[in-house]
Design a protein around this motif. Structure first.
Motif: not given
Length: 455
Positions: A376-380, A418-422, A438-439
């Motif tokens: 899942i990708t969030f692009r700001v 990073v804590m979410h594995g992304g 952010l992924t």
């Protein structure tokens, strides 16, 4: 070498091969090479001085022995001379003899018959050349017969000098090369512990823990150096712990008043449309999130656990829309997310607030959500001036800021990703401002029960 090094009861993993590229240095900057070069130059100087001294002493001894042999031969011939003809004297082989009277050669050995009855050609000369052979000569007075001239060839001395010179030159050429190679090998073994310690030190992440370095078995200078470094690391770790504790206490003391202030301003803004009250409410929100970032920094990633939940993407969108008004939401927000909603909201909110500050009141901040089963990708994106080129990836370090903020938001956002594995990356777009991506892993990758739970 792999494993975990301990400090203050906490472990830091050491990955084999990680950081070794930073431990390697150019040969001209290597301590091992410099030591080997110094020892090579010292050895070269010693060999030159000692070799020249020994060869000079040996050649002088050979020269003295030759002179002794020549004088002994001359004395023997002078004493044995009994008649007017030299042939009656037993002449040792390998030499030259002549009898001179009134500056003329009266008698000559067989090898010098060309000089017989001729004027004496070597008057006052000690070193002469006869038939392309170097000869050293001495004279003796023979009563009643004149002067006895005796010579011996010095080609053996010349060969000895040449051999000694070649041996010294060979030693001066070969020895430095061997000394340098041996010095490099010995230096590598002697400094191997220091090199491993440097590699391990390069792998320690000071944001997590300052781990002590393993000590070598031999208590030498390297052991003493690493012991001193470990004592320093322990003091640094204790200082960091005190700083985090103090920071946590400060944030805790600020939390309660800020919560009351934020609630009061929120109720006031509902009762009145005064822009000053609304601006104060936004400032209170900003301070609240800054205290959350400080608390995140004080706790550190190792001490923080995620509370996993499966939530609709629209829920996250609603939270972000309330926290950062004016954000444009693009992409597909109809799916679901497996995340810690509070932490993920904090991370993305920091990105949106950073973009809002950069874009200004007339600018535009857009967040685009794209989802696949894997990621899942969030692009700001914002319409601001972009990221400072001189900062690069340092923009994610704590207290490094290019937009006038505290410099904590981006660091905390990357930590949460990073804590979410992304991951969280940043770049500047050619036709717009900054872009943050952010992924996190897709929900399809987190269906196992052991991956979903309360932190």
């Amino acid at each position: 070498m792999s494993g975990v090094v301990q400090v203050a009861g906490r472990g830091v993993p050491i990955t084999p091969g990680a950081g070794l590229h930073t431990a390697r240095v150019a040969w001209r900057h290597s301590l091992r090479f410099r030591l080997a070069l110094v020892y090579t130059l010292v050895a070269l100087a010693l060999i030159s001085v000692i070799g020249l001294g020994v060869i000079t002493l040996l050649l002088r001894q050979m020269d003295a022995q030759f002179d002794a042999r020549l004088n002994e031969r001359a004395d023997t011939l002078a004493e044995a001379y009994v008649g007017p003809r030299l042939g009656k004297v037993s002449v040792p082989a390998g030499g030259y003899t002549m009898l001179i009277k009134d500056d003329r050669v009266t008698v000559a050995s067989l090898s010098l018959l060309d000089y017989d009855k001729s004027p004496f050609p070597f008057e006052g000369q000690r070193e002469v050349n006869i038939q392309n052979t170097p000869v050293r000569a001495v004279t003796r007075k023979v009563e009643g017969f004149g002067t006895l001239w005796v010579g011996l060839p010095t080609d053996a001395l010349v060969d000895a000098r040449a051999s000694a010179s070649r041996a010294l030159a060979l030693a001066l050429l070969v020895t430095p090369v061997l000394m340098l190679l041996i010095g490099l090998w010995v230096g590598r073994r002697a400094l191997n512990g220091l090199g491993r310690a440097a590699a391990l030190a390069d792998q320690i992440d000071p944001t997590h823990s300052v781990a002590t370095l393993p000590l070598p078995a031999r208590e030498d200078e390297v052991h003493r150096l690493l012991t001193a470094i470990n004592r320093l690391l322990v003091r640094i770790d204790a200082g960091q712990a005190r700083e985090k504790q103090l920071l946590g206490q400060i944030v805790h003391e600020l939390g309660a008043p800020l919560t009351v202030l934020r609630a009061s301003l929120a109720r006031a803004s509902e009762r009145t449309a005064d822009p000053e009250v609304q601006r104060a409410a936004l400032v209170a929100d900003e301070l609240t999130f800054t205290t959350q970032d400080l608390m995140q920094l004080a706790r550190g990633q190792l001490e923080l656990k995620l509370a996993w939940h499966f939530i609709p993407s629209r829920t996250l969108q609603g939270r972000l829309d309330r926290l950062v008004p004016g954000t444009v939401f693009d992409g597909d927000w109809t799916g679901s997310l497996l995340c810690d909603p509070d932490r993920l909201t904090q991370a993305i909110r920091n990105l949106l607030a950073n973009g809002r500050r950069a874009a200004g009141p007339d600018g535009r901040v857009v967040i685009t959500l794209t989802e696949t089963p894997e990621v899942i990708t969030f692009r700001v994106c914002d319409t601001g001036p972009g990221l400072p080129a001189e900062l690069g990836d340092r923009i994610f370090e704590p207290f490094v800021s290019g937009s006038g903020s505290s410099g904590l938001g981006l660091s905390v956002s990357r930590q949460i990703a990073v804590m979410h594995g992304g991951t969280l990356t940043a770049s500047t777009q050619p036709t717009s401002g900054a872009e943050f991506v952010l992924t996190i892993p897709g929900a399809a990758l987190g269906d196992d029960e052991d991956e979903v739970g309360e932190g």
